[in-house]
Design an enzyme around this catalytic site. Structure first.
Site, PDB file in Angstrom:
ATOM      1  N   LYS A  22     -17.579  -7.202 -10.751  1.00  0.00           N
ATOM      2  CA  LYS A  22     -16.248  -6.816 -11.266  1.00  0.00           C
ATOM      3  C   LYS A  22     -15.256  -6.744 -10.110  1.00  0.00           C
ATOM      4  CE  LYS A  22     -15.156  -2.287 -11.845  1.00  0.00           C
ATOM      5  NZ  LYS A  22     -13.914  -1.763 -11.286  1.00  0.00           N
ATOM      6  N   ASN A  23     -15.607  -6.050  -9.035  1.00  0.00           N
ATOM      7  CA  ASN A  23     -14.632  -5.814  -7.967  1.00  0.00           C
ATOM      8  C   ASN A  23     -14.332  -7.064  -7.144  1.00  0.00           C
ATOM      9  OD1 ASN A  23     -14.426  -3.261  -8.941  1.00  0.00           O
ATOM     10  ND2 ASN A  23     -15.710  -2.323  -7.354  1.00  0.00           N
ATOM     11  N   ARG A  92      -6.104   0.398 -11.814  1.00  0.00           N
ATOM     12  CA  ARG A  92      -5.489   0.536 -10.486  1.00  0.00           C
ATOM     13  C   ARG A  92      -5.417  -0.804  -9.744  1.00  0.00           C
ATOM     14  NH1 ARG A  92      -5.044   3.810  -6.206  1.00  0.00           N
ATOM     15  NH2 ARG A  92      -6.034   3.027  -4.321  1.00  0.00           N
ATOM     16  N   CYS A 116      -6.728   8.483 -10.892  1.00  0.00           N
ATOM     17  CA  CYS A 116      -7.969   8.079 -11.528  1.00  0.00           C
ATOM     18  C   CYS A 116      -8.678   9.388 -11.893  1.00  0.00           C
ATOM     19  CB  CYS A 116      -8.828   7.245 -10.584  1.00  0.00           C
ATOM     20  SG  CYS A 116      -9.980   6.262 -11.552  1.00  0.00           S
ATOM     21  N   ARG A 121      -5.437   8.697  -5.826  1.00  0.00           N
ATOM     22  CA  ARG A 121      -5.854   7.459  -5.164  1.00  0.00           C
ATOM     23  C   ARG A 121      -4.592   6.754  -4.661  1.00  0.00           C
ATOM     24  NH1 ARG A 121     -10.071   4.513  -8.809  1.00  0.00           N
ATOM     25  NH2 ARG A 121     -10.505   3.336  -6.911  1.00  0.00           N
ATOM     26  N   PRO A 122      -4.147   7.159  -3.471  1.00  0.00           N
ATOM     27  CA  PRO A 122      -2.867   6.671  -2.936  1.00  0.00           C
ATOM     28  C   PRO A 122      -2.886   5.158  -2.682  1.00  0.00           C
ATOM     29  CG  PRO A 122      -4.108   7.841  -1.242  1.00  0.00           C
ATOM     30  CD  PRO A 122      -4.846   8.048  -2.526  1.00  0.00           C
ATOM     31  N   ASP A 124      -0.605   4.114  -0.166  1.00  0.00           N
ATOM     32  CA  ASP A 124       0.275   4.072   1.023  1.00  0.00           C
ATOM     33  C   ASP A 124      -0.103   2.962   2.001  1.00  0.00           C
ATOM     34  OD1 ASP A 124      -2.025   5.808   1.255  1.00  0.00           O
ATOM     35  OD2 ASP A 124      -1.364   6.212   3.277  1.00  0.00           O
ATOM     36  N   LEU A 125      -1.395   2.676   2.138  1.00  0.00           N
ATOM     37  CA  LEU A 125      -1.809   1.625   3.096  1.00  0.00           C
ATOM     38  C   LEU A 125      -1.384   0.244   2.605  1.00  0.00           C
ATOM     39  CD1 LEU A 125      -5.384   2.874   4.049  1.00  0.00           C
ATOM     40  CD2 LEU A 125      -3.325   2.919   5.467  1.00  0.00           C
ATOM     41  N   ASP A 306     -19.702   4.083  -5.275  1.00  0.00           N
ATOM     42  CA  ASP A 306     -19.842   3.648  -6.668  1.00  0.00           C
ATOM     43  C   ASP A 306     -21.272   3.782  -7.171  1.00  0.00           C
ATOM     44  OD1 ASP A 306     -17.441   0.892  -6.485  1.00  0.00           O
ATOM     45  OD2 ASP A 306     -17.233   3.074  -6.526  1.00  0.00           O
ATOM     46  N   ARG A 398     -15.741  -0.996 -18.837  1.00  0.00           N
ATOM     47  CA  ARG A 398     -14.809  -1.525 -17.821  1.00  0.00           C
ATOM     48  C   ARG A 398     -15.565  -2.312 -16.763  1.00  0.00           C
ATOM     49  NH1 ARG A 398     -10.612   2.476 -15.242  1.00  0.00           N
ATOM     50  NH2 ARG A 398     -10.435   0.557 -14.062  1.00  0.00           N
TER      51      ARG A 398
HETATM   52  C1  EPZ Z   1     -12.282   0.045  -4.488  1.00  0.00           C
HETATM   53  O1  EPZ Z   1     -11.242   0.932  -4.866  1.00  0.00           O
HETATM   54  C2  EPZ Z   1     -13.129  -0.144  -5.727  1.00  0.00           C
HETATM   55  N1  EPZ Z   1     -12.319  -0.737  -6.784  1.00  0.00           N
HETATM   56  C3  EPZ Z   1     -13.706   1.198  -6.185  1.00  0.00           C
HETATM   57  O2  EPZ Z   1     -14.607   0.922  -7.248  1.00  0.00           O
HETATM   58  C4  EPZ Z   1     -14.501   1.809  -5.031  1.00  0.00           C
HETATM   59  O3  EPZ Z   1     -14.927   3.106  -5.428  1.00  0.00           O
HETATM   60  C5  EPZ Z   1     -13.618   1.913  -3.778  1.00  0.00           C
HETATM   61  O4  EPZ Z   1     -13.088   0.613  -3.450  1.00  0.00           O
HETATM   62  C6  EPZ Z   1     -14.388   2.418  -2.570  1.00  0.00           C
HETATM   63  O5  EPZ Z   1     -15.463   1.569  -2.297  1.00  0.00           O
HETATM   64  C7  EPZ Z   1     -12.120  -2.070  -6.770  1.00  0.00           C
HETATM   65  O6  EPZ Z   1     -12.608  -2.782  -5.905  1.00  0.00           O
HETATM   66  C8  EPZ Z   1     -11.281  -2.621  -7.881  1.00  0.00           C
HETATM   67  P1  EPZ Z   1     -10.255   2.163  -1.250  1.00  0.00           P
HETATM   68  P2  EPZ Z   1      -9.985   1.123  -3.871  1.00  0.00           P
HETATM   69  O7  EPZ Z   1      -8.849   1.720  -1.068  1.00  0.00           O
HETATM   70  O8  EPZ Z   1      -9.638  -0.147  -3.240  1.00  0.00           O
HETATM   71  C9  EPZ Z   1      -8.086   5.915   0.536  1.00  0.00           C
HETATM   72  C10 EPZ Z   1     -15.519   1.107  -9.358  1.00  0.00           C
HETATM   73  O9  EPZ Z   1     -16.225   2.047  -9.759  1.00  0.00           O
HETATM   74  N2  EPZ Z   1      -6.848   5.119   0.470  1.00  0.00           N
HETATM   75  O10 EPZ Z   1     -11.357   1.466  -0.502  1.00  0.00           O
HETATM   76  O11 EPZ Z   1      -8.945   1.840  -4.626  1.00  0.00           O
HETATM   77  C11 EPZ Z   1      -8.637   6.287  -0.833  1.00  0.00           C
HETATM   78  O12 EPZ Z   1      -8.013   7.453  -1.341  1.00  0.00           O
HETATM   79  C12 EPZ Z   1     -14.284   1.401  -8.562  1.00  0.00           C
HETATM   80  O13 EPZ Z   1     -15.782  -0.113  -9.480  1.00  0.00           O
HETATM   81  C13 EPZ Z   1      -5.659   5.632   1.005  1.00  0.00           C
HETATM   82  O14 EPZ Z   1      -5.624   6.745   1.520  1.00  0.00           O
HETATM   83  O15 EPZ Z   1     -10.610   2.114  -2.786  1.00  0.00           O
HETATM   84  C14 EPZ Z   1     -10.101   6.493  -0.549  1.00  0.00           C
HETATM   85  O16 EPZ Z   1     -10.312   7.815  -0.078  1.00  0.00           O
HETATM   86  C15 EPZ Z   1     -13.926   2.878  -8.592  1.00  0.00           C
HETATM   87  N3  EPZ Z   1      -4.530   4.882   0.945  1.00  0.00           N
HETATM   88  C16 EPZ Z   1     -10.393   5.495   0.594  1.00  0.00           C
HETATM   89  O17 EPZ Z   1      -9.120   5.124   1.131  1.00  0.00           O
HETATM   90  C17 EPZ Z   1      -4.511   3.631   0.376  1.00  0.00           C
HETATM   91  O18 EPZ Z   1      -3.447   2.973   0.364  1.00  0.00           O
HETATM   92  C18 EPZ Z   1     -11.074   4.236   0.143  1.00  0.00           C
HETATM   93  O19 EPZ Z   1     -10.335   3.722  -0.959  1.00  0.00           O
HETATM   94  C19 EPZ Z   1      -5.721   3.131  -0.152  1.00  0.00           C
HETATM   95  C20 EPZ Z   1      -6.875   3.892  -0.094  1.00  0.00           C
END
Ligand code: EPZ
Length: 422
Positions: A22-23, A92, A116, A121-122, A124-125, A306, A398
């Site tokens: 999926k991802n 998201r 979520c 789930r910011p 900002d990056l 996950d 999903r």
């Molecule tokens: C991806 O979400 C996955 N979703 C999530 O899977 C997965 O849990 C997550 O990566 C972590 O592995 C998809 O790939 C569609 P991140 P993502 O940005 O990209 C912080 C599932 O169950 N962060 O790697 O949203 C954030 O808060 C889903 O399939 C910022 O601070 O996760 C977190 O603590 C749920 N600012 C950390 O980084 C930002 O701009 C990692 O989040 C972005 C993220």
């Protein structure tokens, strides 16, 4: 909202084909916005998030059609640069259209994603990366308004303060058509990110350092459509491997990439399960209760966040207590009170929980809260005594393609009760 009616006392055995990731699908589908024409993405999972993203692309003018797990995308005629709230609130990852729209059309209007079910789930990056590439971004009325002042993004150096899958996906897609050279440091290593980068290079992008945290990207003027096979879903594979071991079963997972879940396999073996890998198949057998094994989530190749809910379910039969710590999402424990309803003994803490294995589980009605929490409830219900109901299984739909059909083919007894159309 559909419900699963699950009979307990299950022992899973047989073969199951793991679907495409999926991802990874969600990361490669938006590449169609970077080049006009026809894309065929094979091994695309037929699940709710892919349908949602297909509808979002449709609202931008892309023709999307999924048949037999081949997703045909025709992006010859993009008619809009706006990702409306109605789509983004459901998922998201909709924000993944920001990078490619900015990169190819110099403009994008994308709704800010909702939260979520496991904390803020910011993004900002994502936004900082776009701004470093020269984008002007304003937030207004819950929307991200972005534009490239010179009509085209400019290559730059950008460091991700936190390793982020989504921000890496978005900024890579923004950089490939930017003017000049971009260096990204602390980019995410998840297979979804590396599979995207490889696909972009097939489209004509110039990305070096794939598979490392430092990516050197030379911007090009145009890209071309390609066909691509989606990588296998490492999280679905981990879910089925743990369900097999929890039920003291003997299950062979086909169409997996064993290298993508080495951290989970090692913990499974530590708990006493046997895992035999042959090519793209993985056989999981367990004939006893597991030893208690603690896990702490980390970014790839660490133990995936996950899969922590599924590990908690697996430890329900452990010969002692196991501690589950989530360093990525400290509040991703919505499944704990639901497992309590089945009779589990779990102590919650700050960013961790402790599962005391060996407690008798009896069927109850439980509520899904997020995609992976739902999987842990289904796993627990399969070993509980009597009948359980898992509500709101759209969460599980999903990220899993017909999970009850796959589990029933392995010996589970799950009936889907369709919600009366509201
Ligand atoms: C991806 O979400 C996955 N979703 C999530 O899977 C997965 O849990 C997550 O990566 C972590 O592995 C998809 O790939 C569609 P991140 P993502 O940005 O990209 C912080 C599932 O169950 N962060 O790697 O949203 C954030 O808060 C889903 O399939 C910022 O601070 O996760 C977190 O603590 C749920 N600012 C950390 O980084 C930002 O701009 C990692 O989040 C972005 C993220």
């Amino acid at each position: 909202m559909d419900t699963f009616i699950i009979e307990g006392g299950t022992r899973l055995q047989g073969h199951v084909k793991i679907s495409g990731a999926k991802n990874a699908s969600l990361a490669i589908m938006p590449t169609c916005l970077l080049a006009p024409g026809h894309f065929h993405l094979s091994n695309t999972p037929n699940n709710r998030d892919v349908w949602t993203f297909s509808r979002l692309l449709g609202s931008l003018g892309v023709h999307a059609e999924l048949n037999d797990n081949i997703l045909h995308l025709d992006s010859s005629n993009i008619t809009s640069f706006e990702a409306p709230y109605e789509h983004v609130k459901k998922m998201r990852a909709s924000i993944y259209v920001l990078g490619p729209l900015l990169s190819r059309y110099g403009q994008a209007k994308v709704s800010l994603p909702g939260g979520c079910n496991f904390g803020p789930r910011p993004v900002d990056l994502h936004l900082k990366g776009m701004e470093k590439l020269g984008a002007e971004i304003t937030l207004e009325g819950g929307y991200i308004n972005a534009r490239a002042p010179k009509g085209r993004l400019q290559g730059a150096r950008f460091h991700f303060d936190i390793s982020s899958v989504g921000a890496s996906v978005n900024v890579i897609m923004a950089a490939v058509l930017a003017q000049g050279h971009t260096t990204l440091t602390n980019a995410a290593l998840e297979p979804e990110v590396t599979s995207l980068a490889r696909m972009l290079n097939k489209m004509g992008a110039k990305i070096e350092g794939i598979g490392t945290t430092t990516l050197e990207i030379q911007g090009v003027d145009e890209l071309k459509p390609v066909n691509e096979e989606t990588i296998p879903d490492r999280i679905e594979a981990a879910t089925f491997a743990l369900a097999a071991a929890l039920t003291r079963g003997n299950v062979t997972l086909d169409n997996v990439n064993p290298y993508h879940l080495t951290s989970v396999v090692q913990k499974l073996e530590e708990s006493g399960a046997t895992v035999d890998v042959t090519g793209e198949s993985m056989q999981v057998t367990m004939d006893d209760d597991p030893e208690p094994v603690d896990i702490t989530t980390a970014t790839y190749p660490g133990f995936p966040t996950d899969t922590q809910a599924q590990w908690a379910a697996y430890m329900l039969r452990a010969k002692g207590s196991a501690r589950i710590t989530d360093t990525i999402y400290p509040t991703r424990f919505g499944y704990v009170p639901e497992l309590h309803r089945l009779g589990a003994s779990i102590e919650g803490g700050d960013a961790y929980c402790i599962v005391k294995g060996g407690h008798k589980l009896t069927g109850a009605t439980v509520m899904s809260s997020d995609l992976r929490a739902s999987a842990s409830l289904v796993m627990a219900a399969m070993i509980a005594e009597g009948t359980s109901e898992v509500l709101r299984v759209y969460h599980i739909d999903r990220g899993y393609e017909s999970i009850e059909k796959k589990l029933n083919s392995l010996g589970a007894r799950i009936r889907r009760e369709r919600a009366k159309e509201e």
